[in-house]
Design a protein around this motif. Structure first.
Motif, mmCIF file in Angstrom:
data_model
loop_
_atom_site.group_PDB
_atom_site.id
_atom_site.type_symbol
_atom_site.label_atom_id
_atom_site.label_comp_id
_atom_site.label_asym_id
_atom_site.label_seq_id
_atom_site.Cartn_x
_atom_site.Cartn_y
_atom_site.Cartn_z
ATOM 1 N N ASP A 26 0.806 -1.225 0.000
ATOM 2 C CA ASP A 26 0.000 0.000 0.000
ATOM 3 C C ASP A 26 0.840 1.277 0.000
ATOM 4 N N LYS A 27 0.149 2.410 -0.077
ATOM 5 C CA LYS A 27 0.821 3.714 -0.158
ATOM 6 C C LYS A 27 1.610 4.049 1.100
ATOM 7 N N ASN A 28 1.367 3.332 2.188
ATOM 8 C CA ASN A 28 2.117 3.536 3.432
ATOM 9 C C ASN A 28 3.341 2.636 3.520
ATOM 10 N N GLY A 29 3.563 1.839 2.470
ATOM 11 C CA GLY A 29 4.719 0.949 2.469
ATOM 12 C C GLY A 29 4.514 -0.313 3.279
ATOM 13 N N GLU A 30 3.260 -0.718 3.447
ATOM 14 C CA GLU A 30 2.933 -1.923 4.218
ATOM 15 C C GLU A 30 2.283 -2.959 3.300
ATOM 16 N N TRP A 31 2.539 -4.221 3.577
ATOM 17 C CA TRP A 31 1.917 -5.310 2.839
ATOM 18 C C TRP A 31 0.568 -5.662 3.452
#
Length: 133
Positions: free
Chosen positions: A77-82
């Motif tokens: 995602d845009k937050n850098g989380e899977w």
């Protein structure tokens, strides 16, 4: 499993780095390695810092019998989380599968060179069944 001295963390990291741009060294710890692949951009219209990707990630953990591996697929995602989730577009899923299979072949070959054992986790077995269906 206690690794022989010749299989140091640094030696494994060097070998894993040779597999391609998948290893995330900052997430690796003693006996734990993290790999991922941003296979398909969800929307190129979004600014690069906020783009999301379909892809896969792999957690590899040392245990007494070898290394247990756990693959998951989903959204980076845009937050850098899977986020674990299914992929609906067949073309995206096929591309993701091809990158995962190519990587897994190189990983397996690497482990054969080291004479180490790779063991699928229960989650990975379920994922393989899903992908094959």
């Amino acid at each position: 499993m206690t690794l022989p001295v010749s299989y140091s963390r640094n030696k494994l990291l060097k070998s894993f780095s040779a597999l391609g741009p998948y290893i995330r060294e900052l997430k690796c710890q003693n006996g734990y390695f993290f790999f991922d692949c941003l296979a398909v951009c969800v929307s190129a219209k979004v600014v690069p810092e906020k783009r999301e990707f379909w892809g896969w990630w792999l957690e590899l953990e040392e245990d007494e019998k070898g290394f247990v591996y756990n693959y998951q697929i989903g959204l980076f995602d845009k937050n850098g989380e899977w986020q674990s989730m299914g992929i609906k577009k067949i073309a995206d899923l096929e591309h993701l599968e091809s990158t995962l299979q190519a990587f897994h072949k190189r990983l397996t070959d690497s482990f054969d060179t080291f004479k180490l054992t790779l063991i699928p986790s229960k989650n990975t077995i379920a994922l393989q069944t899903q992908i094959m269906a």
